[in-house]
Design a protein around this motif. Sequence first.
Motif, PDB file in Angstrom:
ATOM      1  N   THR A  15      -0.765   2.355 -16.017  1.00 16.96           N
ATOM      2  CA  THR A  15      -1.534   0.999 -15.501  1.00 16.96           C
ATOM      3  C   THR A  15      -0.718   0.011 -16.351  1.00 16.96           C
ATOM      4  N   THR A  65       0.811  -1.241  -0.211  1.00 15.41           N
ATOM      5  CA  THR A  65       0.106  -0.228   0.020  1.00 15.41           C
ATOM      6  C   THR A  65       0.857   1.239  -0.014  1.00 15.41           C
ATOM      7  N   LYS A 110      -1.440   9.560  -6.340  1.00 18.56           N
ATOM      8  CA  LYS A 110      -2.432   8.289  -6.633  1.00 18.56           C
ATOM      9  C   LYS A 110      -1.671   6.989  -6.714  1.00 18.56           C
ATOM     10  N   GLU A 120      -5.064   5.909   3.186  1.00 20.07           N
ATOM     11  CA  GLU A 120      -4.565   4.671   2.632  1.00 20.07           C
ATOM     12  C   GLU A 120      -5.699   3.556   3.104  1.00 20.07           C
ATOM     13  N   ALA A 151      -2.505   2.684  -6.712  1.00 17.83           N
ATOM     14  CA  ALA A 151      -3.153   1.382  -6.188  1.00 17.83           C
ATOM     15  C   ALA A 151      -2.800   0.090  -6.823  1.00 17.83           C
ATOM     16  N   ASN A 152      -3.099  -1.036  -6.166  1.00 20.99           N
ATOM     17  CA  ASN A 152      -2.606  -2.407  -6.663  1.00 20.99           C
ATOM     18  C   ASN A 152      -3.994  -3.354  -6.537  1.00 20.99           C
ATOM     19  N   SER A 177      -6.495  -1.098   2.531  1.00 23.93           N
ATOM     20  CA  SER A 177      -6.319  -2.162   1.864  1.00 23.93           C
ATOM     21  C   SER A 177      -7.016  -3.301   2.348  1.00 23.93           C
ATOM     22  N   ARG A 232      -1.289  -2.735 -11.474  1.00 22.43           N
ATOM     23  CA  ARG A 232      -0.672  -1.875 -10.924  1.00 22.43           C
ATOM     24  C   ARG A 232      -0.894  -0.383 -11.407  1.00 22.43           C
ATOM     25  N   TYR A 233      -1.383   0.566 -10.814  1.00 19.26           N
ATOM     26  CA  TYR A 233      -1.602   1.941 -11.089  1.00 19.26           C
ATOM     27  C   TYR A 233      -0.673   3.083 -10.320  1.00 19.26           C
ATOM     28  N   LEU A 239      -6.485  -6.114  -2.561  1.00 19.55           N
ATOM     29  CA  LEU A 239      -6.572  -4.605  -3.034  1.00 19.55           C
ATOM     30  C   LEU A 239      -5.815  -3.593  -2.170  1.00 19.55           C
ATOM     31  N   ASN A 240      -5.172  -2.709  -2.529  1.00 22.28           N
ATOM     32  CA  ASN A 240      -4.953  -1.523  -1.867  1.00 22.28           C
ATOM     33  C   ASN A 240      -4.725  -0.190  -2.484  1.00 22.28           C
ATOM     34  N   GLY A 241      -4.956   0.975  -2.039  1.00 25.67           N
ATOM     35  CA  GLY A 241      -4.837   2.065  -2.809  1.00 25.67           C
ATOM     36  C   GLY A 241      -4.482   3.084  -1.829  1.00 25.67           C
TER      37      GLY A 241
END
Length: 718
Positions: free
Chosen positions: A663, A104, A623, A574, A625-626, A576, A644-645, A589-591
């Motif tokens: 991405t 994260t 920003k 954050e 995210a994964n 997750s 992955r972003y 998921l995390n962001g």
Amino acid sequence: MTYSHRHGLAVRAFARFSLSHVPCAVATLAVATGAHAQNATLAPVTVQSGVFIETPQTLTTPQATGSRLGLTAMETPASVDVIEGETLRQRGDQSIADAASRATGITQSSSSAGGALAARGFAGNTSVMRLYDGTRQYVSGGTVTFPFDPWQAERIEVLRGPASVLFGEGAIGGAINTVPKKPTQTPISNEVRLAYGSQNTVRTAFGSGGAINEQWSYRVDLSRNRSDGDVDRSASRSLVAAGALRLDVTPDLHFTLSHDDGKQAPSPYFGMPLVNGRIDPALRNANFNVSDAELKFRDQWTRLDAEWTPSSAVTLRNSLYRIASDRHWQNAENYAYVPATGRITRSGFIGIDYTLDQVGNRFDATLKHAIGGFANTLTVGFDINRLKYDRTRNDSAAAQSLDPYNFVPGSFPTSGLTVGELFTTQTDTRSLFAEDQFKLTETLALVGGLRWDSIDYAKQDTKRVDPDVHKDFTHTSGRIGAVYALTPTSSVYAQYATAADPLGGVVNTTLQQSQFDLSTGKQTEVGWKQLFDGRKGEFTLAAYRIEKNKLLIRDAVDATRYQQVGAQSSRGIEASLSYAPTSRLRFDLNGALLDARYDDFNEVVANRVVSRNGNTPPGVPEKMANAWATWAFLPKWEAGFGVRYVGPRQVDNANSSRAPSFTVADASLRWAVRPGTVLALHAYNLTDRVYAQTLYNSNNQWVLGRPRSVELSAHVRF
């Protein structure tokens, strides 16, 4: 480059033992490759005919990176991620930096020559600390080169936010701790893996470990990798040999002697210049370095660890360690496109050689003793170490003008170079630390920590041109937090922490920087951690604000002078989620969203002091995210898919341009041919996205990410 280190008697004894007991391991290296170690500390897994789906265990597994008290992430007032070694190998991550960047809020921020990361608005190895088994190597030249191979990793622990109270200065953004595979009192097991992929990539590895008898156990891991690279003249190779021997004198007293030796020749690729502000497809595979470019690193870590638990209330631990590194660069590292001529200017001819030798000892004692009827756990300890650093740098050769479309790489210049640096330093560090968990009730606990560091730094210019430098740095950092268990499966927390960052790495302190103090920081953070659906899933949410002060800024009246009054900050949120709803399906998921900015920062442009207040620091995405999904769709088959972003990043302090977001999608397919044997196919960058992995400098020079590629591997346990 020739590497030479003298090992102590203990290391030679360990080497003799290794050679006499594991000749098969060495012989197997040429055809070997590897996977997951059988370790008693691993989280439980559900096995489906040889394919693994792990139940999330991040919040309930004790970890050492967020606290020295042996707390789980649920009990720690901080944001902690744990990535198990089996997970990162199943995903096909090929470096520690690749694996950590799936956590994260973590992104990569440097080229292959250092593996630096960014977290919570702060980038680089002097702000996001790299640890190996809980021990740090002091950063030299902004570079950390070990560990690098995921094969060694039992797991990776990620602490986001200031970590100075645990590990000292240089961790205002967080800490990444690679925990290696270790000896265990389990039956001896072995594993090999052989992989071949795009760019003529070959990976081989071997692992073996288990109990020799009731008192002795061992662990040996070997891995070797090579690749032709995905751009011109970008071949790389690496070799790691790691071994550990453990003696259980009694059930309560044990010693572990371990040694890791890693050699790397990373890809000598420092990116490409943009042409009229964009990536020219015709130059996608170009490498503008010289033909005889070199990157060579060797790292050796030797440790003797002891742990004694005389009673259930007392645990004593000691770690005696030596870390040695030899590093060599010979490259042309800077390239800029000149629109008026249609040519590129190549500069930054740099030849660097340096050695580091760090010796230290860390001791801590954990005491569990009630105070006034309230449960209390206290850890106190000290860390002392000495680092000797010798550095030579040759540069200043004249820039060259070259045709990028009819490129002749040429050689590293043999004339026009000057000895820009030739010095030795000695850094002596003494630290005292304490951490405590005080349980006010069964559901409410206070967790606090305090650390005092004293750093004695001395630098001698071997050229006898610049004056010698001597500086004493002292700093006290702390953390106070509270954790409240709403239910047995849910907790909320709040914390306040302080930290320190060096101006450019303590061991690289210049005469000018010696006139100032360390930069200081503080963070406030609140969060929520939740287990759900019968502990099949985990969820975390955190919000924070970090302020960093005492940055060096240009004097608004005299641009040649600095003042230590600058400031920058970041704030963000954050989240997750890890969830295995069935034994055949798992989602991760995390962001992260953040706002990073300079609050008070000046720089000189055309002999004028210009304010950068309100701008975003370069190379920091706001920003990210994964996502990763794993599906055992048939009894012997498992598929994985990940995205992955990374959001846009500013190129310079002026925020004059930025690298666009990207991405990248990866996938894997695993087949359990028979018990103990798995074939796997990994695919990277499925859409063949052309993107900037990192921003090398402020001249719009981008290090491009890996193109679409595949890798096939065979993994055998026996």
